[in-house]
Design a protein around this motif. Sequence first.
Motif, PDB file in Angstrom:
ATOM      1  N   THR A  18      -0.117 -20.412 -15.003  1.00  0.00           N
ATOM      2  CA  THR A  18       0.061 -19.382 -16.380  1.00  0.00           C
ATOM      3  C   THR A  18      -1.103 -18.728 -16.468  1.00  0.00           C
ATOM      4  O   THR A  18      -1.398 -18.419 -17.715  1.00  0.00           O
ATOM      5  N   SER A  19      -2.091 -18.476 -15.292  1.00  0.00           N
ATOM      6  CA  SER A  19      -3.309 -17.774 -15.683  1.00  0.00           C
ATOM      7  C   SER A  19      -3.001 -16.252 -15.950  1.00  0.00           C
ATOM      8  O   SER A  19      -4.328 -15.674 -15.815  1.00  0.00           O
ATOM      9  N   GLY A  20      -1.955 -15.864 -15.582  1.00  0.00           N
ATOM     10  CA  GLY A  20      -2.026 -14.370 -15.837  1.00  0.00           C
ATOM     11  C   GLY A  20      -1.943 -13.341 -14.497  1.00  0.00           C
ATOM     12  O   GLY A  20      -1.469 -14.066 -13.663  1.00  0.00           O
ATOM     13  N   LEU A  21      -2.630 -12.577 -14.696  1.00  0.00           N
ATOM     14  CA  LEU A  21      -2.723 -11.439 -13.527  1.00  0.00           C
ATOM     15  C   LEU A  21      -3.737 -11.979 -12.346  1.00  0.00           C
ATOM     16  O   LEU A  21      -4.903 -12.619 -12.771  1.00  0.00           O
ATOM     17  N   HIS A  22      -3.322 -11.957 -11.076  1.00  0.00           N
ATOM     18  CA  HIS A  22      -4.169 -12.265  -9.966  1.00  0.00           C
ATOM     19  C   HIS A  22      -4.444 -10.882  -9.285  1.00  0.00           C
ATOM     20  O   HIS A  22      -3.532 -10.090  -9.042  1.00  0.00           O
ATOM     21  N   ASP A  26      -3.706  -2.926   1.906  1.00  0.00           N
ATOM     22  CA  ASP A  26      -4.444  -1.946   2.857  1.00  0.00           C
ATOM     23  C   ASP A  26      -4.966  -0.678   2.060  1.00  0.00           C
ATOM     24  O   ASP A  26      -5.877  -0.016   2.758  1.00  0.00           O
ATOM     25  N   GLY A  27      -4.702  -0.691   0.652  1.00  0.00           N
ATOM     26  CA  GLY A  27      -5.406   0.792   0.253  1.00  0.00           C
ATOM     27  C   GLY A  27      -6.153   0.381  -1.092  1.00  0.00           C
ATOM     28  O   GLY A  27      -6.398   1.372  -1.608  1.00  0.00           O
ATOM     29  N   GLY A  28      -6.323  -0.985  -1.342  1.00  0.00           N
ATOM     30  CA  GLY A  28      -6.979  -1.158  -2.611  1.00  0.00           C
ATOM     31  C   GLY A  28      -6.409  -2.578  -3.213  1.00  0.00           C
ATOM     32  O   GLY A  28      -6.305  -3.515  -2.625  1.00  0.00           O
ATOM     33  N   ILE A  29      -6.437  -2.746  -4.656  1.00  0.00           N
ATOM     34  CA  ILE A  29      -6.072  -3.768  -5.215  1.00  0.00           C
ATOM     35  C   ILE A  29      -5.043  -3.299  -6.389  1.00  0.00           C
ATOM     36  O   ILE A  29      -5.022  -2.319  -6.893  1.00  0.00           O
ATOM     37  N   VAL A  30      -4.165  -4.352  -6.499  1.00  0.00           N
ATOM     38  CA  VAL A  30      -3.009  -4.221  -7.498  1.00  0.00           C
ATOM     39  C   VAL A  30      -2.813  -5.523  -8.115  1.00  0.00           C
ATOM     40  O   VAL A  30      -3.071  -6.681  -7.460  1.00  0.00           O
ATOM     41  N   SER A  31      -2.547  -5.785  -9.333  1.00  0.00           N
ATOM     42  CA  SER A  31      -2.520  -7.066 -10.283  1.00  0.00           C
ATOM     43  C   SER A  31      -1.297  -7.713 -10.018  1.00  0.00           C
ATOM     44  O   SER A  31      -0.162  -7.009  -9.810  1.00  0.00           O
ATOM     45  N   ALA A  32      -0.983  -8.924  -9.711  1.00  0.00           N
ATOM     46  CA  ALA A  32      -0.062  -9.636  -9.218  1.00  0.00           C
ATOM     47  C   ALA A  32       0.058 -10.696 -10.407  1.00  0.00           C
ATOM     48  O   ALA A  32      -0.889 -11.488 -10.656  1.00  0.00           O
ATOM     49  N   HIS A  77       0.809  -1.201   0.039  1.00  0.00           N
ATOM     50  CA  HIS A  77       0.012   0.215  -0.140  1.00  0.00           C
ATOM     51  C   HIS A  77       0.832   1.377   0.005  1.00  0.00           C
ATOM     52  O   HIS A  77       0.568   2.233  -0.598  1.00  0.00           O
ATOM     53  N   LEU A  78       1.997   1.403   0.996  1.00  0.00           N
ATOM     54  CA  LEU A  78       2.781   2.555   0.892  1.00  0.00           C
ATOM     55  C   LEU A  78       3.731   2.495  -0.101  1.00  0.00           C
ATOM     56  O   LEU A  78       3.978   3.705  -0.581  1.00  0.00           O
ATOM     57  N   ALA A  79       4.106   1.321  -0.857  1.00  0.00           N
ATOM     58  CA  ALA A  79       5.173   1.446  -1.889  1.00  0.00           C
ATOM     59  C   ALA A  79       4.478   1.665  -3.159  1.00  0.00           C
ATOM     60  O   ALA A  79       4.996   2.404  -4.166  1.00  0.00           O
ATOM     61  N   ALA A  80       3.050   1.557  -3.392  1.00  0.00           N
ATOM     62  CA  ALA A  80       2.328   1.763  -4.538  1.00  0.00           C
ATOM     63  C   ALA A  80       2.929   1.180  -5.801  1.00  0.00           C
ATOM     64  O   ALA A  80       3.125   2.202  -6.610  1.00  0.00           O
ATOM     65  N   PRO A  81       3.322   0.133  -6.061  1.00  0.00           N
ATOM     66  CA  PRO A  81       3.778  -0.232  -7.196  1.00  0.00           C
ATOM     67  C   PRO A  81       2.644  -0.357  -8.356  1.00  0.00           C
ATOM     68  O   PRO A  81       1.674  -0.579  -8.055  1.00  0.00           O
ATOM     69  N   HIS A  82       3.422  -0.344  -9.577  1.00  0.00           N
ATOM     70  CA  HIS A  82       2.382  -0.562 -10.729  1.00  0.00           C
ATOM     71  C   HIS A  82       1.796  -2.159 -10.789  1.00  0.00           C
ATOM     72  O   HIS A  82       0.727  -2.260 -10.836  1.00  0.00           O
ATOM     73  N   ARG A  83       2.652  -2.950 -10.546  1.00  0.00           N
ATOM     74  CA  ARG A  83       2.324  -4.439 -10.514  1.00  0.00           C
ATOM     75  C   ARG A  83       3.257  -5.199  -9.496  1.00  0.00           C
ATOM     76  O   ARG A  83       4.173  -4.876  -9.020  1.00  0.00           O
ATOM     77  N   LEU A  84       2.817  -6.372  -9.381  1.00  0.00           N
ATOM     78  CA  LEU A  84       3.635  -7.526  -8.392  1.00  0.00           C
ATOM     79  C   LEU A  84       3.949  -8.657  -9.027  1.00  0.00           C
ATOM     80  O   LEU A  84       3.230  -9.040  -9.973  1.00  0.00           O
ATOM     81  N   ILE A 123       9.365 -23.049 -18.756  1.00  0.00           N
ATOM     82  CA  ILE A 123       8.609 -22.733 -19.785  1.00  0.00           C
ATOM     83  C   ILE A 123       7.358 -22.103 -19.089  1.00  0.00           C
ATOM     84  O   ILE A 123       6.839 -21.091 -19.367  1.00  0.00           O
ATOM     85  N   GLU A 124       6.858 -22.474 -18.002  1.00  0.00           N
ATOM     86  CA  GLU A 124       5.498 -22.047 -17.132  1.00  0.00           C
ATOM     87  C   GLU A 124       5.934 -20.787 -16.677  1.00  0.00           C
ATOM     88  O   GLU A 124       5.120 -19.900 -16.699  1.00  0.00           O
ATOM     89  N   CYS A 125       7.215 -20.619 -16.228  1.00  0.00           N
ATOM     90  CA  CYS A 125       7.709 -19.427 -15.788  1.00  0.00           C
ATOM     91  C   CYS A 125       7.534 -18.349 -16.876  1.00  0.00           C
ATOM     92  O   CYS A 125       7.143 -16.841 -16.679  1.00  0.00           O
ATOM     93  N   TRP A 126       8.119 -18.389 -18.012  1.00  0.00           N
ATOM     94  CA  TRP A 126       8.239 -17.620 -19.153  1.00  0.00           C
ATOM     95  C   TRP A 126       6.582 -17.162 -19.414  1.00  0.00           C
ATOM     96  O   TRP A 126       6.306 -15.966 -19.760  1.00  0.00           O
ATOM     97  N   HIS A 127       5.762 -18.140 -19.346  1.00  0.00           N
ATOM     98  CA  HIS A 127       4.342 -17.908 -19.780  1.00  0.00           C
ATOM     99  C   HIS A 127       3.672 -16.831 -18.758  1.00  0.00           C
ATOM    100  O   HIS A 127       2.941 -15.765 -19.066  1.00  0.00           O
ATOM    101  N   ALA A 128       4.186 -17.047 -17.688  1.00  0.00           N
ATOM    102  CA  ALA A 128       3.629 -16.266 -16.510  1.00  0.00           C
ATOM    103  C   ALA A 128       4.159 -14.599 -16.625  1.00  0.00           C
ATOM    104  O   ALA A 128       3.481 -13.666 -16.728  1.00  0.00           O
ATOM    105  N   LEU A 129       5.490 -14.722 -16.948  1.00  0.00           N
ATOM    106  CA  LEU A 129       6.139 -13.383 -17.113  1.00  0.00           C
ATOM    107  C   LEU A 129       5.657 -12.547 -18.360  1.00  0.00           C
ATOM    108  O   LEU A 129       5.630 -11.482 -18.423  1.00  0.00           O
ATOM    109  N   GLN A 130       5.167 -13.413 -19.445  1.00  0.00           N
ATOM    110  CA  GLN A 130       4.473 -12.766 -20.532  1.00  0.00           C
ATOM    111  C   GLN A 130       3.528 -11.690 -20.236  1.00  0.00           C
ATOM    112  O   GLN A 130       3.139 -10.548 -20.938  1.00  0.00           O
ATOM    113  N   SER A 131       2.819 -12.152 -19.219  1.00  0.00           N
ATOM    114  CA  SER A 131       1.597 -11.233 -18.629  1.00  0.00           C
ATOM    115  C   SER A 131       2.110  -9.794 -18.284  1.00  0.00           C
ATOM    116  O   SER A 131       1.627  -8.836 -18.552  1.00  0.00           O
TER     117      SER A 131
END
Length: 233
Positions: free
Chosen positions: A186-190, A195-201, A159-166, A218-226
């Motif tokens: 490999t289902s993409g973004l979660h 504490d301040g809302g929702i961010v995609s991970a 919440h305090l760091a407020a990154p764009h993605r995780l 291979i599965e890791c690469w599919h996840a990173l593609q997101s």
Amino acid sequence: MPHAYLAWWALAGVDGAVAEAPVNWLRLASARSPGLAGAAAPIAPPAPDKPRTLDAFLSWLATDSAQPERRWPGQPILPTGPARAPLMVITDMPDLADAGAGTLFADRAGVLFDAMLRAIGLSRDAIALASLFTVRPPGGMVEASDLATVADRMRLHVHLAAPHRLLLLGDRTIRALLPTGSVPDTSGLHPFNHDGGIVSAVATFHPRLLLTQPAAKIECWHALQSLIEEHHP
């Protein structure tokens, strides 16, 4: 029975012409006579205020004696990186090699981690990097209560760091932070609730596992593609 009558009259004040204070006989004895009911329950101290800025959070993390890591030997490896980074990477705890290097993802795991970042067009100096536990516990084993504590702490941190993605690395990290506790897939973004809302991970394997199971890359690469698609629609 005579003793009961005598006690009643004594309470009624018959043994004295004038009482110091009026007595409400309809109240319960415990309410009339605190001494008979025992000492009152202690009042719990108020919970300390949570840090409200990223700098205050990092200072609290480094100095607060109530943090679970204070029970373990070793120098804490504190989070690094700017606020509002394009990506915040979260792992579970320092590896053995990390403790000696004083930084997360040292040794061979670090080489692979840097390659993962390059694959999505980023580098360490551009991201925020943190671990659930700042010190590796003996044997790498943690209690469920400690894991719940640091998961709550991480929600405040995000919440305090407020990154764009995780980017969540490793099964233990994913189970602690994602609502479903799902294993890497490999289902993409979660959705990650902080504490301040929702961010995609994005959730994927830890580099330490990829070193021993190359087929998982291979599965890791599919996840990173997101993440690549997110940065470059």
